[in-house]
Design an enzyme around this catalytic site. Structure first.
Site, PDB file in Angstrom:
ATOM      1  N   PRO A  23       0.815  -0.970   0.195  1.00  0.00           N
ATOM      2  CA  PRO A  23       0.109   0.009  -0.024  1.00  0.00           C
ATOM      3  C   PRO A  23       0.987   1.226  -0.165  1.00  0.00           C
ATOM      4  O   PRO A  23       1.960   1.316   0.654  1.00  0.00           O
ATOM      5  CB  PRO A  23      -0.588  -0.077   1.181  1.00  0.00           C
ATOM      6  N   CYS A  25       0.277   5.296  -0.055  1.00  0.00           N
ATOM      7  CA  CYS A  25      -0.331   6.740   0.004  1.00  0.00           C
ATOM      8  C   CYS A  25      -0.084   7.584  -1.440  1.00  0.00           C
ATOM      9  O   CYS A  25       1.188   7.735  -1.403  1.00  0.00           O
ATOM     10  CB  CYS A  25      -0.243   7.560   1.182  1.00  0.00           C
ATOM     11  N   GLN A  99      -6.391  -1.402   1.264  1.00  0.00           N
ATOM     12  CA  GLN A  99      -5.846  -1.375   2.650  1.00  0.00           C
ATOM     13  C   GLN A  99      -6.774  -0.571   3.493  1.00  0.00           C
ATOM     14  O   GLN A  99      -7.161   0.921   3.024  1.00  0.00           O
ATOM     15  CB  GLN A  99      -4.566  -0.734   2.742  1.00  0.00           C
ATOM     16  N   TYR A 182      -0.605   4.292  13.269  1.00  0.00           N
ATOM     17  CA  TYR A 182      -1.978   4.708  13.120  1.00  0.00           C
ATOM     18  C   TYR A 182      -2.961   4.093  14.175  1.00  0.00           C
ATOM     19  O   TYR A 182      -2.576   3.435  15.260  1.00  0.00           O
ATOM     20  CB  TYR A 182      -2.496   4.531  11.749  1.00  0.00           C
ATOM     21  N   LEU A 300      12.542  -2.997   1.600  1.00  0.00           N
ATOM     22  CA  LEU A 300      13.934  -3.162   0.889  1.00  0.00           C
ATOM     23  C   LEU A 300      13.986  -4.421   0.201  1.00  0.00           C
ATOM     24  O   LEU A 300      15.155  -4.870   0.124  1.00  0.00           O
ATOM     25  CB  LEU A 300      14.822  -2.550   1.732  1.00  0.00           C
TER      26      LEU A 300
HETATM   27  C1  LIG Z   1       5.018   6.697  -1.297  1.00  0.00           C
HETATM   28  C2  LIG Z   1       4.693   5.754  -0.280  1.00  0.00           C
HETATM   29  C3  LIG Z   1       3.617   5.555   0.318  1.00  0.00           C
HETATM   30  C4  LIG Z   1       3.235   4.637   1.487  1.00  0.00           C
HETATM   31  N1  LIG Z   1       2.155   4.648   1.860  1.00  0.00           N
HETATM   32  C5  LIG Z   1       1.451   3.628   2.894  1.00  0.00           C
HETATM   33  C6  LIG Z   1       0.390   3.390   3.003  1.00  0.00           C
HETATM   34  O1  LIG Z   1      -0.678   3.870   2.532  1.00  0.00           O
HETATM   35  N2  LIG Z   1       0.006   2.242   4.023  1.00  0.00           N
HETATM   36  C7  LIG Z   1       1.100   1.771   4.438  1.00  0.00           C
HETATM   37  O2  LIG Z   1       0.836   0.620   5.271  1.00  0.00           O
HETATM   38  N3  LIG Z   1       2.477   1.592   4.070  1.00  0.00           N
HETATM   39  C8  LIG Z   1       2.713   2.721   3.151  1.00  0.00           C
HETATM   40  N4  LIG Z   1       3.832   2.709   2.842  1.00  0.00           N
HETATM   41  C9  LIG Z   1       4.818   1.847   3.258  1.00  0.00           C
HETATM   42  C10 LIG Z   1       5.084   0.996   2.362  1.00  0.00           C
HETATM   43  O3  LIG Z   1       3.974   0.065   2.143  1.00  0.00           O
HETATM   44  C11 LIG Z   1       6.303  -0.202   2.321  1.00  0.00           C
HETATM   45  O4  LIG Z   1       5.959  -0.927   3.485  1.00  0.00           O
HETATM   46  C12 LIG Z   1       7.501   0.598   2.594  1.00  0.00           C
HETATM   47  O5  LIG Z   1       7.628   1.380   1.517  1.00  0.00           O
HETATM   48  C13 LIG Z   1       8.620  -0.540   2.545  1.00  0.00           C
HETATM   49  O6  LIG Z   1       8.628  -1.310   1.332  1.00  0.00           O
HETATM   50  P1  LIG Z   1       9.809  -0.887   0.031  1.00  0.00           P
HETATM   51  O7  LIG Z   1      11.205  -0.904   0.835  1.00  0.00           O
HETATM   52  O8  LIG Z   1       9.502  -1.896  -1.039  1.00  0.00           O
HETATM   53  O9  LIG Z   1       9.230   0.531  -0.436  1.00  0.00           O
HETATM   54  C14 LIG Z   1       4.115   3.989   1.977  1.00  0.00           C
HETATM   55  C15 LIG Z   1       5.591   3.974   1.001  1.00  0.00           C
HETATM   56  C16 LIG Z   1       5.856   4.678   0.329  1.00  0.00           C
HETATM   57  C17 LIG Z   1       7.066   4.719  -0.398  1.00  0.00           C
END
Ligand SMILES: Cc1cc2nc3c(=O)[nH]c(=O)nc-3n(C[C@H](O)[C@H](O)[C@H](O)COP(=O)(O)O)c2cc1C
Length: 356
Positions: A23, A25, A99, A182, A300
């Site tokens: 997810p 935002c 979500q 949250y 990551l």
């Molecule tokens: C632009 C952006 C928006 C995010 N919004 C949410 C969200 O709405 N809900 C959530 O649980 N995590 C949110 N996250 C966290 C991601 O779901 C994810 O857990 C986090 O980026 C780590 O994964 P990654 O290293 O693959 O980016 C967001 C991350 C990014 C980069």
């Protein structure tokens, strides 16, 4: 066949592969309504071969939005707008997940897409947040109100209503956001929950709200609909929520009808987090092996081989990618190419000449 491209079945839903969209935002909605941005953003991942596409945190009530620009699902107009996006995701062969969220004391905050930062004042379209206890998160709204019993019941009902709307809009999988500081995470953690009623103090009391929400949702949607919960497996802080707490809660969630725990960390207090490739994978592994419930690993994970190894070593049932998919929405197609997958169905007909 690789593990990454082995389908997975949760209840009545079979997902074509295990590369899922985390997810994210977008802070691009007006009055909670998703629009063409969300269609193209989410649609790109479906076209790019992802198994399941999760929407961003979508508020179940207006005051549960992080920013005024968050998406929501509390009225008919929003439901119809989501249905259009779900239809496109399905047309690309992907599974659609949403979500469902409530931002708690982190609500009414500027998104960061404009120059403003920090809390949004009432005069600028903000609102008073709610929380387990009347204690603010640093540098956010200073006036969160502690929910009373009626307020808690309203939150539970709102999650149930939004879940029913999500299914009516066509979503296949529901995720409850209980991570990142949250509302539901705020109830879980002893660092943010200082209540003295049946929703505070002991472990059993602090986990009561998320279990109430899950049971409400399970009662409002068909048995065949999978329910996922995203947890922050640790607060990364002394005296906070821990990995042991998470394993214990995961077992209770399993018994309440949850199908998979999406395993993130942090966000409830300011903390030093040892970020690095796959740094949250060990928590997903513990949930899967110690609580006997499927888990998702996130954080990551950026390379196809890395994702494949997480699954092959038994650390998780699915992987979720966030930022790497923003860089490369067709990452699953590249992963299929690199891992030697040959299923032509994964590729949009228009792109099949790139398959080999
Ligand atoms: C632009 C952006 C928006 C995010 N919004 C949410 C969200 O709405 N809900 C959530 O649980 N995590 C949110 N996250 C966290 C991601 O779901 C994810 O857990 C986090 O980026 C780590 O994964 P990654 O290293 O693959 O980016 C967001 C991350 C990014 C980069």
């Amino acid at each position: 066949m690789s593990q990454l491209f082995t389908p997975i079945t949760l209840r009545d839903v079979t997902v074509r592969n295990r590369a899922w969209v985390a997810p994210m935002c977008q802070y691009s909605a007006v009055d909670g309504l998703p629009n063409d941005w969300h269609l193209v953003h989410l649609g790109s991942f479906a076209r790019g071969g992802a198994g399941l596409v999760f929407t961003e945190a979508t508020a179940v009530v207006p005051e549960g939005r992080i920013s005024p620009e968050d998406t929501g699902l509390w009225n008919d107009e929003q439901q119809a707008a989501w249905a259009r996006i779900v239809d496109f995701v399905h047309a690309q062969g992907a599974t659609a997940g949403i979500q469902l969220a409530h931002a708690g004391r982190k609500a009414s905050t500027y998104s960061g897409l404009t120059v403003e930062r920090g809390p949004v004042a009432d005069a600028d379209g903000g609102w008073q947040p709610v929380a387990p206890s009347a204690e603010p998160f640093p540098r956010l709204r200073e006036d969160p109100a502690a929910l009373d019993a009626a307020g808690i019941a309203d939150v539970v009902a709102a999650f149930g209503d939004a879940a029913a709307r999500a299914v009516a809009a066509g979503f296949d999988v529901l995720e409850v956001h209980a991570a990142h500081g949250y509302l539901l995470h705020e109830f879980l953690s002893p660092l943010s929950n200082h209540r003295e009623d049946e929703y505070g103090c002991s472990f059993d009391n602090r986990v009561r709200l998320v279990l109430d929400v899950v049971r409400e949702i399970r009662g409002r949607v068909a048995d065949g609909v999978p329910v996922v919960v995203r947890l922050s497996a640790t607060d990364w802080a002394d005296g906070g929520w821990t990995g042991d707490d998470t394993v214990r809660l995961a077992g209770l969630l399993r018994d309440a009808g949850v199908d998979l725990v999406d395993t993130s960390t942090g966000g409830n207090v300011l903390a030093d987090i040892p970020v690095g490739p796959g740094f949250q994978v060990p928590f997903a592994r513990r949930i899967r092996t110690e609580a006997g419930i499927a888990s998702g690993a996130v954080g990551l994970i950026t390379e196809p081989k890395q994702a494949e190894d997480v699954l092959a070593e038994g650390s998780a049932d699915v992987v979720l990618l966030g930022r790497e998919l923003l860089r490369e929405p067709h990452w699953p197609l590249r992963a299929a190419y690199e891992l030697g997958e040959s299923d032509p169905q994964l590729w949009p007909a228009q792109y099949r000449r790139a398959q080999r």
